[in-house]
Design a protein around this motif. Sequence first.
Motif, PDB file in Angstrom:
ATOM      1  N   UNK A 154      38.219 -12.873  -8.565  1.00 48.54           N
ATOM      2  CA  UNK A 154      37.764 -12.406  -9.884  1.00 48.54           C
ATOM      3  C   UNK A 154      36.244 -12.322 -10.233  1.00 48.54           C
ATOM      4  N   UNK A 155      35.462 -13.541  -9.812  1.00 45.51           N
ATOM      5  CA  UNK A 155      34.191 -13.635  -9.941  1.00 45.51           C
ATOM      6  C   UNK A 155      33.245 -12.713  -9.126  1.00 45.51           C
ATOM      7  N   UNK A 156      33.894 -12.428  -7.741  1.00 43.01           N
ATOM      8  CA  UNK A 156      33.316 -11.435  -6.803  1.00 43.01           C
ATOM      9  C   UNK A 156      33.336 -10.234  -7.439  1.00 43.01           C
ATOM     10  N   UNK A 157      34.530  -9.778  -8.047  1.00 40.72           N
ATOM     11  CA  UNK A 157      34.730  -8.440  -8.727  1.00 40.72           C
ATOM     12  C   UNK A 157      33.701  -8.203  -9.993  1.00 40.72           C
ATOM     13  N   UNK A 158      33.766  -9.352 -10.859  1.00 40.05           N
ATOM     14  CA  UNK A 158      32.700  -9.413 -11.915  1.00 40.05           C
ATOM     15  C   UNK A 158      31.425  -9.181 -11.736  1.00 40.05           C
ATOM     16  N   UNK A 159      30.788  -9.626 -10.553  1.00 39.89           N
ATOM     17  CA  UNK A 159      29.410  -9.447 -10.307  1.00 39.89           C
ATOM     18  C   UNK A 159      29.129  -8.129  -9.475  1.00 39.89           C
ATOM     19  N   UNK A 160      30.257  -7.519  -9.061  1.00 36.21           N
ATOM     20  CA  UNK A 160      29.853  -6.198  -8.417  1.00 36.21           C
ATOM     21  C   UNK A 160      29.870  -6.189  -6.838  1.00 36.21           C
ATOM     22  N   UNK A 161      30.454  -7.447  -6.111  1.00 37.29           N
ATOM     23  CA  UNK A 161      30.701  -7.447  -5.002  1.00 37.29           C
ATOM     24  C   UNK A 161      29.778  -8.821  -4.551  1.00 37.29           C
ATOM     25  N   UNK A 162      29.866  -9.090  -3.182  1.00 43.05           N
ATOM     26  CA  UNK A 162      29.576 -10.501  -2.641  1.00 43.05           C
ATOM     27  C   UNK A 162      27.925 -10.464  -2.426  1.00 43.05           C
ATOM     28  N   UNK A 163      27.494  -9.152  -2.340  1.00 44.21           N
ATOM     29  CA  UNK A 163      25.924  -9.073  -1.920  1.00 44.21           C
ATOM     30  C   UNK A 163      25.070  -8.988  -3.369  1.00 44.21           C
ATOM     31  N   UNK A 180      31.818 -11.571 -28.392  1.00 46.92           N
ATOM     32  CA  UNK A 180      32.728 -10.399 -29.204  1.00 46.92           C
ATOM     33  C   UNK A 180      33.482  -9.570 -28.165  1.00 46.92           C
ATOM     34  N   UNK A 181      32.997  -9.470 -26.762  1.00 44.22           N
ATOM     35  CA  UNK A 181      33.753  -8.452 -25.987  1.00 44.22           C
ATOM     36  C   UNK A 181      34.927  -9.260 -25.141  1.00 44.22           C
ATOM     37  N   UNK A 182      35.867  -9.306 -25.972  1.00 46.75           N
ATOM     38  CA  UNK A 182      37.234  -9.919 -25.512  1.00 46.75           C
ATOM     39  C   UNK A 182      38.237  -9.249 -24.639  1.00 46.75           C
ATOM     40  N   UNK A 183      37.956  -7.693 -24.836  1.00 49.00           N
ATOM     41  CA  UNK A 183      38.724  -6.589 -24.304  1.00 49.00           C
ATOM     42  C   UNK A 183      38.492  -6.479 -22.817  1.00 49.00           C
ATOM     43  N   UNK A 184      37.448  -7.178 -22.180  1.00 51.18           N
ATOM     44  CA  UNK A 184      36.996  -6.960 -20.805  1.00 51.18           C
ATOM     45  C   UNK A 184      38.060  -7.281 -19.714  1.00 51.18           C
ATOM     46  N   UNK A 185      38.876  -6.619 -19.236  1.00 54.44           N
ATOM     47  CA  UNK A 185      39.940  -6.675 -18.380  1.00 54.44           C
ATOM     48  C   UNK A 185      39.852  -7.833 -17.198  1.00 54.44           C
ATOM     49  N   UNK A 186      38.814  -7.888 -16.458  1.00 52.53           N
ATOM     50  CA  UNK A 186      38.491  -8.763 -15.525  1.00 52.53           C
ATOM     51  C   UNK A 186      38.525 -10.239 -16.128  1.00 52.53           C
ATOM     52  N   UNK A 187      37.866 -10.187 -17.438  1.00 52.83           N
ATOM     53  CA  UNK A 187      37.687 -11.717 -18.096  1.00 52.83           C
ATOM     54  C   UNK A 187      39.228 -12.170 -18.596  1.00 52.83           C
ATOM     55  N   UNK A 188      39.857 -11.215 -19.130  1.00 53.48           N
ATOM     56  CA  UNK A 188      41.423 -11.372 -19.281  1.00 53.48           C
ATOM     57  C   UNK A 188      42.181 -11.860 -18.075  1.00 53.48           C
ATOM     58  N   UNK A 189      41.972 -11.257 -17.249  1.00 57.02           N
ATOM     59  CA  UNK A 189      42.743 -11.889 -15.807  1.00 57.02           C
ATOM     60  C   UNK A 189      42.388 -12.978 -15.264  1.00 57.02           C
ATOM     61  N   UNK A 190      41.084 -13.317 -15.444  1.00 60.31           N
ATOM     62  CA  UNK A 190      40.399 -14.728 -15.134  1.00 60.31           C
ATOM     63  C   UNK A 190      40.927 -15.656 -15.886  1.00 60.31           C
ATOM     64  N   UNK A 191      40.921 -15.478 -17.430  1.00 56.54           N
ATOM     65  CA  UNK A 191      41.356 -16.372 -18.293  1.00 56.54           C
ATOM     66  C   UNK A 191      42.938 -16.707 -17.863  1.00 56.54           C
ATOM     67  N   UNK A 192      43.897 -15.903 -17.480  1.00 57.64           N
ATOM     68  CA  UNK A 192      45.242 -16.158 -17.228  1.00 57.64           C
ATOM     69  C   UNK A 192      45.222 -16.986 -15.910  1.00 57.64           C
TER      70      UNK A 192
END
Length: 195
Positions: free
Chosen positions: A77-86, A157-169
Motif C-alpha cells: 500500500x505504501x509503495x502504491x501511495x508513493x507511485x512506485x519503488x523508485x 480532511x482528505x478521508x476519501x482517498x481509497x489507498x489510505x482507507x485500505x491502509x487503515x483496514x
Amino acid sequence: MCKWSHRRVRSDTEPSLLCLPCCRGESAGHGAQQGEQQVTQQTTATSISPVIARTDVVPAIAVRITGALLALAIATVHVADQGGITVLATPSWVGWGYRLIEAGAVLTAVLLLVPRPVWLIRGWMGWAAGLLLGAGPLIGYVASRTVGLPGDHGDVGNWGYWVGTVSLFVEAALIVLSLTMLLSHLAQRAQPWPR
C-alpha cells in the motif's frame, strides 16, 4: 500419555472449565502435534465423571503467515501511495518514512516466518514488530488527515482517498492480530506448566 488437571466446583454455580494444552512437552503419540490440540475438562461436585470435549486450535504457522501477509500488504500500500519503488514522496522526510515502513514490513514478515528456535529471535518479537508496524502508519495517517504533517498540509480532511482507507483496514487488522498474539504469549508465560 496426557496429564490432566482437575478442578471441582460447587454444583449450584456455573460449571468451571479448565483448558490445558494436550501433551505439552511430550511426544504426541496419538497423532496430534504439540500445541495443536486443547482438551477441556469439566468436573462438578455432584458428578464424578468428567465431561471431556476436544477443540482444535488453528496451527501457529497459519496465524504467522496471516501476520506476514498483512505486513507485506502494508508495504504494498505504501509503495502504491508513493507511485512506485523508485519514487520518493514529498516532502523528503515523508518519503523516507515510507521507505522505513516498507523495510520494516519486510523485516516483520521475515521475523514472523522464521522457524523456531533461532537464537536471538523470540516468539513475541515478530508480533511486537507487527504491532509497531500497524500502529505507526495508522497514527501518521490520522495525523495527516486531522492536523496535518509538517510541510504537508494538503491532505487535511482528505478521508476519501481509497489507498489510505485500505491502509487503515490492513493496519488495524495487523494491530488486532499482533496484540492478540502478544497477550496470548504473555498469558502462556504466566501460567505454570502442568506436571
